[in-house]
Design a protein around this motif. Structure first.
Motif, PDB file in Angstrom:
ATOM      1  N   THR A  51     -71.320 -25.503  38.959  1.00 48.71           N
ATOM      2  CA  THR A  51     -70.550 -25.764  37.740  1.00 48.71           C
ATOM      3  C   THR A  51     -69.877 -27.124  37.843  1.00 48.71           C
ATOM      4  OG1 THR A  51     -70.159 -23.456  37.137  1.00 48.71           O
ATOM      5  CG2 THR A  51     -68.518 -25.058  36.402  1.00 48.71           C
ATOM      6  N   VAL A  52     -70.102 -27.945  36.819  1.00 49.17           N
ATOM      7  CA  VAL A  52     -69.471 -29.253  36.712  1.00 49.17           C
ATOM      8  C   VAL A  52     -68.458 -29.201  35.577  1.00 49.17           C
ATOM      9  CG1 VAL A  52     -69.814 -31.720  36.271  1.00 49.17           C
ATOM     10  CG2 VAL A  52     -71.542 -30.429  37.545  1.00 49.17           C
ATOM     11  N   VAL A  53     -67.273 -29.730  35.820  1.00 52.55           N
ATOM     12  CA  VAL A  53     -66.233 -29.872  34.796  1.00 52.55           C
ATOM     13  C   VAL A  53     -65.926 -31.352  34.656  1.00 52.55           C
ATOM     14  CG1 VAL A  53     -63.814 -29.403  34.214  1.00 52.55           C
ATOM     15  CG2 VAL A  53     -65.237 -27.601  35.248  1.00 52.55           C
ATOM     16  N   ASN A  88     -65.361 -24.635  44.623  1.00 50.81           N
ATOM     17  CA  ASN A  88     -66.717 -25.174  44.577  1.00 50.81           C
ATOM     18  C   ASN A  88     -67.034 -25.876  43.265  1.00 50.81           C
ATOM     19  OD1 ASN A  88     -67.500 -24.253  47.190  1.00 50.81           O
ATOM     20  ND2 ASN A  88     -67.717 -22.188  46.364  1.00 50.81           N
ATOM     21  N   ILE A  89     -66.102 -25.848  42.328  1.00 48.66           N
ATOM     22  CA  ILE A  89     -66.296 -26.575  41.076  1.00 48.66           C
ATOM     23  C   ILE A  89     -66.426 -28.070  41.381  1.00 48.66           C
ATOM     24  CG2 ILE A  89     -65.107 -27.342  38.963  1.00 48.66           C
ATOM     25  CD1 ILE A  89     -64.016 -24.504  38.676  1.00 48.66           C
ATOM     26  N   ILE A  90     -67.337 -28.733  40.674  1.00 50.26           N
ATOM     27  CA  ILE A  90     -67.544 -30.169  40.826  1.00 50.26           C
ATOM     28  C   ILE A  90     -66.833 -30.866  39.663  1.00 50.26           C
ATOM     29  CG2 ILE A  90     -69.279 -32.008  40.910  1.00 50.26           C
ATOM     30  CD1 ILE A  90     -71.268 -29.597  41.698  1.00 50.26           C
ATOM     31  N   LEU A  91     -65.878 -31.721  39.984  1.00 53.39           N
ATOM     32  CA  LEU A  91     -65.096 -32.380  38.946  1.00 53.39           C
ATOM     33  C   LEU A  91     -65.541 -33.824  38.757  1.00 53.39           C
ATOM     34  CD1 LEU A  91     -62.723 -32.591  36.935  1.00 53.39           C
ATOM     35  CD2 LEU A  91     -61.238 -33.106  38.894  1.00 53.39           C
ATOM     36  N   TYR A  92     -65.758 -34.182  37.512  1.00 54.87           N
ATOM     37  CA  TYR A  92     -66.043 -35.571  37.134  1.00 54.87           C
ATOM     38  C   TYR A  92     -64.888 -36.064  36.275  1.00 54.87           C
ATOM     39  CZ  TYR A  92     -68.591 -39.509  34.942  1.00 54.87           C
ATOM     40  OH  TYR A  92     -68.988 -40.751  34.484  1.00 54.87           O
ATOM     41  N   ALA A  93     -64.126 -37.024  36.800  1.00 54.51           N
ATOM     42  CA  ALA A  93     -62.948 -37.552  36.101  1.00 54.51           C
ATOM     43  C   ALA A  93     -63.092 -39.071  35.982  1.00 54.51           C
ATOM     44  CB  ALA A  93     -61.674 -37.179  36.847  1.00 54.51           C
ATOM     45  N   PRO A  94     -63.935 -39.515  35.059  1.00 58.68           N
ATOM     46  CA  PRO A  94     -64.254 -40.945  34.989  1.00 58.68           C
ATOM     47  C   PRO A  94     -63.208 -41.759  34.245  1.00 58.68           C
ATOM     48  CG  PRO A  94     -65.414 -39.772  33.270  1.00 58.68           C
ATOM     49  CD  PRO A  94     -64.676 -38.731  34.074  1.00 58.68           C
TER      50      PRO A  94
END
Length: 282
Positions: A51-53, A88-94
């Motif tokens: 899961t990506v957030v 295990n969540i994958i965080l993308y904070a661009p």
């Protein structure tokens, strides 16, 4: 917890964990996470291997600069909530630079008229901004499934249309509205309300449920007039719009057809804060 601030490193990581059978669930957000967001993530965690957030306050979907400036940004707290939910969540904070390569401009989209109703009428350019960022995020993450809340039902329909028109291989899943104890639809904007405003905002859902009861025996014009009169009596809240529309086309309905699905949409202003909600009428 894996946190990525740049798309290049995220893409490399996702490639390294991807298999032929694995699936990626994706929940795009603008942060200030609440239980509604977390419910979308829980569904993704149950239905996907990964899961990506994303947390990104997208400037191109704000037609009001003041609204953009005041939008809550709480990345540190958000990371704590994500870690507590599942490390295990994958965080993308661009950054804006990472997403737009220095050019934060919207593409122009044709959503077959879905963009011209409700929110589109009151927020010029909003859905071009939504289409631009969602398409960009889908291209970066390449999710199998993407999860959106039904509070923004018009946005949900527009994302589905964008995916279909661009032949993107993403399954867009709408999820039920998560509500506070007084049935106010959960929103990051709720954090800007005073305690009194938040309590009194229960009027929004009460109005929708009353409209649903009236829908069985009253015309759409009669219901809309009743809603307008109800808000005219309220000095704190201003009704921006109330619309009964066809779920598929989002066109306002004047006559009821038993073979169509209808939905009521509402937008209310309190202290210059916009609150939206919706309810199925069938």
């Amino acid at each position: 917890m894996h946190i990525f601030y740049g798309k290049a490193s995220l893409i490399d990581y996702l490639k390294s964990i991807k298999t032929v059978q694995s699936t990626i669930g994706f929940v795009p957000t603008m942060g200030a996470l609440h239980q509604g967001h977390l419910a979308l993530m829980q569904k993704s965690l149950l239905e996907n291997e990964n899961t990506v957030v994303s947390i990104f306050v997208n400037p191109t979907q704000f037609n009001n600069p003041e609204d953009l400036a005041k939008y809550p940004r709480t990345l540190e707290e958000d990371v704590k909530k994500l870690t507590a939910l599942n490390p295990n969540i994958i965080l993308y904070a661009p950054s804006v630079e990472d997403i737009y390569d220095g050019k934060p401009l919207s593409q122009s989209f044709d959503f077959d008229g879905l963009e011209n109703q409700m929110e589109g009428k009151f927020r010029p350019g909003h859905f071009n901004g939504v289409g631009t960022i969602v398409k960009r995020l889908f291209e970066i993450v390449e999710p199998t499934n993407a999860y959106f809340g039904e509070k923004d039902f018009q946005q949900l329909q527009i994302v589905k249309k964008m995916v279909a028109k661009n032949h993107l291989k993403v399954n867009v899943i709408g999820c039920p509205i998560y509500r506070e104890s007084n049935n106010l639809a959960m929103s990051s904007r709720n954090e800007r309300l005073s305690t009194e405003e938040r309590d009194e905002a229960a009027i929004i859902y009460k109005t929708l449920t009353a409209a649903k009861e009236k829908f069985a025996t009253n015309s759409t014009a009669t219901i809309s007039e009743w809603v307008q009169k109800s808000f005219n009596k309220n000095t704190r809240f201003t009704l921006e719009y109330f619309v009964i529309a066809d779920e598929a086309t989002l066109l306002p309905s004047t006559r009821k057809n038993k073979n169509k699905k209808y939905r009521a949409f509402i937008a209310v202003l309190v202290n210059n804060i916009r609150l939206i909600d919706t309810i199925s009428l069938n």
